[in-house]
Design an enzyme around this catalytic site. Structure first.
Site, PDB file in Angstrom:
ATOM      1  N   HIS A  11     -10.162  -5.572  -3.243  1.00  0.00           N
ATOM      2  CA  HIS A  11      -8.836  -5.781  -2.652  1.00  0.00           C
ATOM      3  C   HIS A  11      -8.954  -6.167  -1.190  1.00  0.00           C
ATOM      4  CE1 HIS A  11      -9.816  -1.462  -2.372  1.00  0.00           C
ATOM      5  NE2 HIS A  11      -9.165  -1.446  -1.224  1.00  0.00           N
ATOM      6  N   ASN A  40     -12.814  -3.182   2.597  1.00  0.00           N
ATOM      7  CA  ASN A  40     -13.804  -2.108   2.601  1.00  0.00           C
ATOM      8  C   ASN A  40     -14.698  -2.271   1.379  1.00  0.00           C
ATOM      9  OD1 ASN A  40     -12.555  -0.936   4.900  1.00  0.00           O
ATOM     10  ND2 ASN A  40     -11.041   0.044   3.581  1.00  0.00           N
ATOM     11  N   HIS A  58      -6.902  -5.731   2.235  1.00  0.00           N
ATOM     12  CA  HIS A  58      -5.782  -5.128   2.968  1.00  0.00           C
ATOM     13  C   HIS A  58      -5.242  -6.201   3.902  1.00  0.00           C
ATOM     14  CE1 HIS A  58      -6.702  -0.731   2.293  1.00  0.00           C
ATOM     15  NE2 HIS A  58      -7.891  -1.218   2.041  1.00  0.00           N
ATOM     16  N   GLY A  66     -16.176   2.509   3.487  1.00  0.00           N
ATOM     17  CA  GLY A  66     -14.833   3.093   3.494  1.00  0.00           C
ATOM     18  C   GLY A  66     -14.002   2.762   2.272  1.00  0.00           C
ATOM     19  N   HIS A  77     -11.927  -1.491  -7.027  1.00  0.00           N
ATOM     20  CA  HIS A  77     -11.431  -2.759  -7.577  1.00  0.00           C
ATOM     21  C   HIS A  77     -11.160  -3.612  -6.340  1.00  0.00           C
ATOM     22  CE1 HIS A  77      -8.703  -5.040 -10.605  1.00  0.00           C
ATOM     23  NE2 HIS A  77      -8.638  -5.720  -9.465  1.00  0.00           N
ATOM     24  N   ASP A 106       0.854  -1.188   0.000  1.00  0.00           N
ATOM     25  CA  ASP A 106       0.000   0.000   0.000  1.00  0.00           C
ATOM     26  C   ASP A 106       0.891   1.240   0.000  1.00  0.00           C
ATOM     27  OD1 ASP A 106      -3.231   0.510   1.019  1.00  0.00           O
ATOM     28  OD2 ASP A 106      -1.824   2.194   1.047  1.00  0.00           O
ATOM     29  N   HIS A 138     -11.171  -7.372 -13.119  1.00  0.00           N
ATOM     30  CA  HIS A 138     -11.815  -6.230 -12.461  1.00  0.00           C
ATOM     31  C   HIS A 138     -13.159  -6.646 -11.865  1.00  0.00           C
ATOM     32  CE1 HIS A 138     -12.695  -2.024 -11.612  1.00  0.00           C
ATOM     33  NE2 HIS A 138     -13.935  -2.308 -11.970  1.00  0.00           N
TER      34      HIS A 138
HETATM   35  P1  5GP Z   1      -9.767   1.374   0.199  1.00  0.00           P
HETATM   36  O1  5GP Z   1     -10.083   2.604   0.989  1.00  0.00           O
HETATM   37  O2  5GP Z   1     -10.344   1.437  -1.191  1.00  0.00           O
HETATM   38  O3  5GP Z   1     -10.075   0.106   0.923  1.00  0.00           O
HETATM   39  O4  5GP Z   1      -8.189   1.362   0.088  1.00  0.00           O
HETATM   40  C1  5GP Z   1      -7.470   1.730  -1.035  1.00  0.00           C
HETATM   41  C2  5GP Z   1      -6.004   1.659  -0.663  1.00  0.00           C
HETATM   42  O5  5GP Z   1      -5.244   1.767  -1.845  1.00  0.00           O
HETATM   43  C3  5GP Z   1      -5.532   2.786   0.271  1.00  0.00           C
HETATM   44  O6  5GP Z   1      -4.992   2.226   1.455  1.00  0.00           O
HETATM   45  C4  5GP Z   1      -4.478   3.528  -0.560  1.00  0.00           C
HETATM   46  O7  5GP Z   1      -3.378   3.947   0.206  1.00  0.00           O
HETATM   47  C5  5GP Z   1      -4.084   2.508  -1.604  1.00  0.00           C
HETATM   48  N1  5GP Z   1      -3.705   3.096  -2.873  1.00  0.00           N
HETATM   49  C6  5GP Z   1      -4.406   4.016  -3.592  1.00  0.00           C
HETATM   50  N2  5GP Z   1      -3.761   4.329  -4.713  1.00  0.00           N
HETATM   51  C7  5GP Z   1      -2.619   3.580  -4.728  1.00  0.00           C
HETATM   52  C8  5GP Z   1      -1.533   3.471  -5.663  1.00  0.00           C
HETATM   53  O8  5GP Z   1      -1.480   4.121  -6.694  1.00  0.00           O
HETATM   54  N3  5GP Z   1      -0.546   2.596  -5.331  1.00  0.00           N
HETATM   55  C9  5GP Z   1      -0.569   1.870  -4.183  1.00  0.00           C
HETATM   56  N4  5GP Z   1       0.469   1.040  -3.969  1.00  0.00           N
HETATM   57  N5  5GP Z   1      -1.580   1.940  -3.294  1.00  0.00           N
HETATM   58  C10 5GP Z   1      -2.589   2.798  -3.561  1.00  0.00           C
HETATM   59 ZN    ZN Z   2      -9.900  -2.672 -11.877  1.00  0.00          ZN
END
Ligand code: 5GP
Ligand code: ZN
Length: 119
Positions: free
Chosen positions: A106, A93, A108, A99, A104, A33, A49
């Site tokens: 994922h 999330n 964490h 949140g 896409h 991240d 996707h």
């Molecule tokens: P979400 O809030 O959608 O669960 O988390 C998205 C996560 O993606 C966030 O923790 C953010 O720091 C990470 N993220 C967003 N853009 C990028 C990127 O361009 N590269 C990387 N490595 N992480 C990203």
């Molecule tokens: Zn995607």
């Protein structure tokens, strides 16, 4: 395999946008991240996707199983301390009220010594 135009994680999985890669196979991609909350914080995504857990169906059961099985393997390699004193957290999330910022799917995976920035 489906990709979505303008999806940042599709571009990361395709190598179009650089990332610090943790793992890659035919179906999955994992990378650190960019804004970590914990000493170890990486994301596991399907290359295909899928916007979020809200779009998941029975046809995705094997894929989700692979993601969940991969998480502890990569957590160990990335330096999470052993269970039970160590361990890690898996978070997904879903939707704005869940949140989710990147639409896409994922996981964490977070771990390492506390305190963490969040959680
Ligand atoms: P979400 O809030 O959608 O669960 O988390 C998205 C996560 O993606 C966030 O923790 C953010 O720091 C990470 N993220 C967003 N853009 C990028 C990127 O361009 N590269 C990387 N490595 N992480 C990203
Ligand atoms: Zn995607």
């Amino acid at each position: 395999m489906s990709h979505s135009e303008n999806c940042i994680f599709c571009k990361i999985a395709a190598g179009v946008i650089p990332s610090r890669k943790v793992h890659e196979d035919d179906e999955l991609f994992a990378f650190h991240d960019i804004n970590p909350w914990a000493p170890v914080h990486f994301l596991i995504i399907p290359k295909a996707h899928i916007p979020s857990m809200a779009q998941v169906g029975p046809e995705h059961a094997a894929l989700l199983g692979r993601m969940m099985v991969l998480a502890p393997q990569l957590a160990k390699v990335q330096g999470c301390n052993p269970y039970p004193a160590g361990g890690f957290r898996i978070v997904t999330n879903t939707g704005s009220e869940g949140g989710q910022e990147v639409h896409h799917l994922h996981l964490h995976v977070m771990g390492g010594p506390r305190p963490w920035l969040r959680g």
